[in-house]
Design an enzyme around this catalytic site. Structure first.
Site, mmCIF file in Angstrom:
data_model
loop_
_atom_site.group_PDB
_atom_site.id
_atom_site.type_symbol
_atom_site.label_atom_id
_atom_site.label_comp_id
_atom_site.label_asym_id
_atom_site.label_seq_id
_atom_site.Cartn_x
_atom_site.Cartn_y
_atom_site.Cartn_z
ATOM 1 N N CYS A 145 7.897 -2.589 -10.112
ATOM 2 C CA CYS A 145 9.261 -3.146 -10.116
ATOM 3 C C CYS A 145 10.358 -2.113 -9.886
ATOM 4 O O CYS A 145 11.035 -2.166 -8.865
ATOM 5 C CB CYS A 145 9.511 -3.890 -11.418
ATOM 6 S SG CYS A 145 8.510 -5.378 -11.533
ATOM 7 N N LYS B 20 7.963 -7.482 -19.541
ATOM 8 C CA LYS B 20 7.446 -6.128 -19.324
ATOM 9 C C LYS B 20 5.926 -6.189 -19.359
ATOM 10 O O LYS B 20 5.364 -6.772 -20.296
ATOM 11 C CB LYS B 20 7.898 -5.179 -20.443
ATOM 12 C CG LYS B 20 9.393 -5.057 -20.597
ATOM 13 C CD LYS B 20 9.753 -4.069 -21.703
ATOM 14 C CE LYS B 20 9.478 -4.584 -23.109
ATOM 15 N NZ LYS B 20 10.283 -5.736 -23.534
HETATM 16 N N1 LIG Z 1 4.993 -7.207 -12.703
HETATM 17 C C1 LIG Z 1 6.100 -7.267 -13.427
HETATM 18 O O1 LIG Z 1 6.206 -6.663 -14.505
HETATM 19 C C2 LIG Z 1 7.278 -8.090 -12.961
HETATM 20 C C3 LIG Z 1 8.322 -8.368 -13.851
HETATM 21 C C4 LIG Z 1 9.392 -9.140 -13.406
HETATM 22 C C5 LIG Z 1 9.424 -9.586 -12.108
HETATM 23 N N2 LIG Z 1 8.409 -9.291 -11.243
HETATM 24 C C6 LIG Z 1 8.468 -9.821 -9.884
HETATM 25 O O2 LIG Z 1 7.603 -10.950 -9.824
HETATM 26 C C7 LIG Z 1 6.980 -11.033 -8.540
HETATM 27 C C8 LIG Z 1 5.468 -11.014 -8.698
HETATM 28 O O3 LIG Z 1 5.093 -9.770 -9.278
HETATM 29 P P1 LIG Z 1 3.622 -9.493 -9.796
HETATM 30 O O4 LIG Z 1 3.633 -8.160 -10.439
HETATM 31 O O5 LIG Z 1 3.140 -10.675 -10.561
HETATM 32 O O6 LIG Z 1 2.848 -9.414 -8.411
HETATM 33 P P2 LIG Z 1 1.269 -9.436 -8.173
HETATM 34 O O7 LIG Z 1 1.059 -8.683 -6.926
HETATM 35 O O8 LIG Z 1 0.570 -9.055 -9.422
HETATM 36 O O9 LIG Z 1 0.952 -10.980 -7.947
HETATM 37 C C9 LIG Z 1 1.370 -11.712 -6.835
HETATM 38 C C10 LIG Z 1 0.302 -12.762 -6.547
HETATM 39 O O10 LIG Z 1 0.772 -13.617 -5.524
HETATM 40 C C11 LIG Z 1 -0.306 -13.956 -4.695
HETATM 41 N N3 LIG Z 1 0.192 -14.441 -3.407
HETATM 42 C C12 LIG Z 1 0.838 -13.725 -2.455
HETATM 43 N N4 LIG Z 1 1.134 -14.522 -1.409
HETATM 44 C C13 LIG Z 1 0.684 -15.760 -1.721
HETATM 45 C C14 LIG Z 1 0.687 -16.996 -1.045
HETATM 46 N N5 LIG Z 1 1.219 -17.106 0.171
HETATM 47 N N6 LIG Z 1 0.137 -18.070 -1.658
HETATM 48 C C15 LIG Z 1 -0.410 -17.936 -2.878
HETATM 49 N N7 LIG Z 1 -0.461 -16.788 -3.563
HETATM 50 C C16 LIG Z 1 0.086 -15.698 -2.991
HETATM 51 C C17 LIG Z 1 -1.112 -12.673 -4.618
HETATM 52 O O11 LIG Z 1 -2.439 -12.903 -4.222
HETATM 53 C C18 LIG Z 1 -1.012 -12.158 -6.063
HETATM 54 O O12 LIG Z 1 -2.073 -12.633 -6.849
HETATM 55 C C19 LIG Z 1 7.543 -9.871 -7.744
HETATM 56 O O13 LIG Z 1 8.658 -10.313 -7.021
HETATM 57 C C20 LIG Z 1 7.982 -8.886 -8.814
HETATM 58 O O14 LIG Z 1 9.020 -8.043 -8.367
HETATM 59 C C21 LIG Z 1 7.329 -8.564 -11.660
#
Ligand SMILES: NC(=O)c1ccc[n+]([C@@H]2O[C@H](COP(=O)([O-])OP(=O)(O)OC[C@H]3O[C@@H](n4cnc5c(N)ncnc54)[C@H](O)[C@@H]3O)[C@@H](O)[C@H]2O)c1
Length: 451
Positions: free
Chosen positions: A261, A152
């Site tokens: 999410c 979270k």
């Molecule tokens: N944020 C949460 O609380 C949470 C919790 C569980 C699961 N998730 C899942 O985890 C995943 C990531 O979520 P997040 O919140 O960390 O996203 P975010 O947007 O904060 O981070 C994603 C990162 O990936 C990078 N990125 C995108 N394409 C790329 C590429 N081709 N090469 C290298 N880097 C690349 C982006 O620049 C960004 O920094 C999602 O699928 C989300 O659903 C998120």
């Protein structure tokens, strides 16, 4: 172990850092140059409690590195985590472009066997499809595991270090063992490591988020019903929560769920159901109830102003979609801001961490206040949207002095309605029974009369 984490956002940075902290060598890769440069310079692009200290320590000790160069970042790694974003696509389903792009680049640069681990939230079948796409590009053997993340925001480090469970979906026992070994230090307190098929692992994440979102929409709908029948949702919560089949957790009424999410994952689940021809009436209702609930404060406030907010000033406490984060993706506060701006109100906002992100969206259309009390000056009402701890026990006397009108719309039910009425506040919460405010004592000098 040697590990690469692709995507350095809320999940990737926490994952990479916590894995480095447990003694692994980690390279975090992101395509955004500015983000990687910040991290290389010791600055943290997001706010997550406790993260900065861990990043600094592990970077200093050489266990945590940052690069934009994916081939270089993965060169030595045995395990390659994919943690890129999977935002909502135009059709409501998850947009997997980031996953495919990273998979392609990994496949094109494979020089020896590696395990690729999908940590991003992805629809069922993504693991198999990624394997198919990568196998078409390389002769080098590889495995793909699914390892959904349940952390979270706001408590991400703790959640990663002490997970309720770790879920891993993989087809080969060797891969399961490899990940069990990796997670062993995090599961010392008898927390389960659950091995399953990739499909079940992928589905588990959606089912978890759909269940949590359902609880929120359910209690919000019940709170709205309570309000109309002079029942009090706090009393009702106590009445149901002691039933062990129901319990108390995650049943707090509010202004609807936001964040990166729940909204997109519920819609992705609906999309998956649609593709399979399976009814998703419940999830559709959860989504619709939430959309309506995000409007609840705006409705109450505009009703209070009899539909005309021109010339009125509204203070907002809390902009992030939840406390202890700077994340404003799908935040209910944005819906409130849009509605109030459209109605002609002036808005003074305060949030402990999210102001820079909100400023990027709204520029000079809002008045940004560093301190909570600053936002109250000359305001005709206060709206509380995010339950940051610092809003829980404010100095109500100071608030009475600063506000032009002693009116509070509390989207998180932080205060006792009786106490608020005694103090002279016109107070509204979500699903609460609120007594009439007592007339303000002599000597009370509302801001208007001082101006
Ligand atoms: N944020 C949460 O609380 C949470 C919790 C569980 C699961 N998730 C899942 O985890 C995943 C990531 O979520 P997040 O919140 O960390 O996203 P975010 O947007 O904060 O981070 C994603 C990162 O990936 C990078 N990125 C995108 N394409 C790329 C590429 N081709 N090469 C290298 N880097 C690349 C982006 O620049 C960004 O920094 C999602 O699928 C989300 O659903 C998120």
């Amino acid at each position: 172990m040697k590990i690469a984490v692709i995507g350095t956002g809320y999940v990737g940075l926490v994952t990479g850092t916590c894995l480095a902290e447990s003694g692994n060598d980690v390279v975090c890769v992101d395509k955004v140059v500015a983000k990687v440069e910040m991290l290389q310079a010791g600055k943290i692009p997001i706010y997550e409690p406790g993260l900065a200290e861990l990043v600094h320590r592990n970077a200093r000790d050489g266990r945590l590195k940052f690069t934009t160069d994916l081939p270089l970042g993965m060169a030595e790694a045995e395990l390659v985590f994919i943690a890129v974003g999977t935002p909502q696509g135009d059709d409501g389903g998850a947009n997997l472009e980031g996953i495919w792009a990273v998979g392609r680049e990994i496949a094109e640069n494979l020089t020896g066997p590696k395990t690729i681990i999908i940590k991003s939230t992805v629809p069922v079948g993504t693991n198999a499809e990624l394997a198919r796409r990568m196998a078409a590009l390389t002769e080098v053997p590889f495995d793909i595991a699914s390892n959904p993340e349940f952390l979270k925001e706001g408590a991400a480090i703790d959640d990663f270090n002490k997970p309720d469970r770790v879920v891993v979906g993989a087809r080969r026992p060797e891969v399961i063992e490899q990940l069990q070994e990796l997670y062993r230090p995090f599961l010392r307190t008898e927390r389960p490591f659950l091995a399953m098929t990739p499909e079940s692992a992928e589905m588990t994440k959606y089912v978890a988020n759909c269940m949590l979102a359902t609880k929120i929409s359910f209690i919000n709908e019940m709170a709205n019903l309570c309000e109309r029948y002079q029942a009090d949702i706090n009393e009702v919560r106590r009445g149901i929560g002691h039933d062990q089949r129901i319990g108390f957790s995650f049943l707090f009424p509010g202004v609807g769920y936001g964040g990166s999410c729940f909204p997109k994952d519920v819609r992705a689940a609906i999309h998956m159901a649609r593709l399979a021809g399976v009814p998703s009436a419940l999830m559709e209702a959860v989504d619709a109830v939430n959309d309506a609930q995000k409007d609840v404060l705006a409705r109450k406030i505009l009703e209070h102003f009899e539909g005309d907010a021109r010339g009125k000033t509204v203070a907002i406490w809390g902009l992030a979609f939840k406390p202890r984060t700077d994340d404003i993706r799908e935040a209910p506060a944005l819906v409130l801001i849009d509605r109030l701006l459209a109605a002609g109100a002036s808005i003074r906002v305060h949030d402990p961490e999210a102001i820079p992100n909100v400023k990027e969206l709204y520029g000079d259309r809002l008045i940004y206040c560093d301190r909570p009390y600053g936002a109250l000056e000359q305001a005709d009402a206060l709206a509380i949207v995010t339950e940051w701890n610092e809003f829980r026990t404010p100095d109500f006397e100071v608030m009475l002095r600063l506000l032009r009108k002693p009116v509070i719309f509390d989207g998180r039910n932080l205060y006792e309605p009786e106490q608020m009425a005694e103090l002279g506040f016109t107070y509204q919460g979500i699903g609460l029974v609120v007594p009439e405010p007592t007339p303000l004592e002599e000597g009370y000098a509302p801001a208007a009369s001082r101006a």
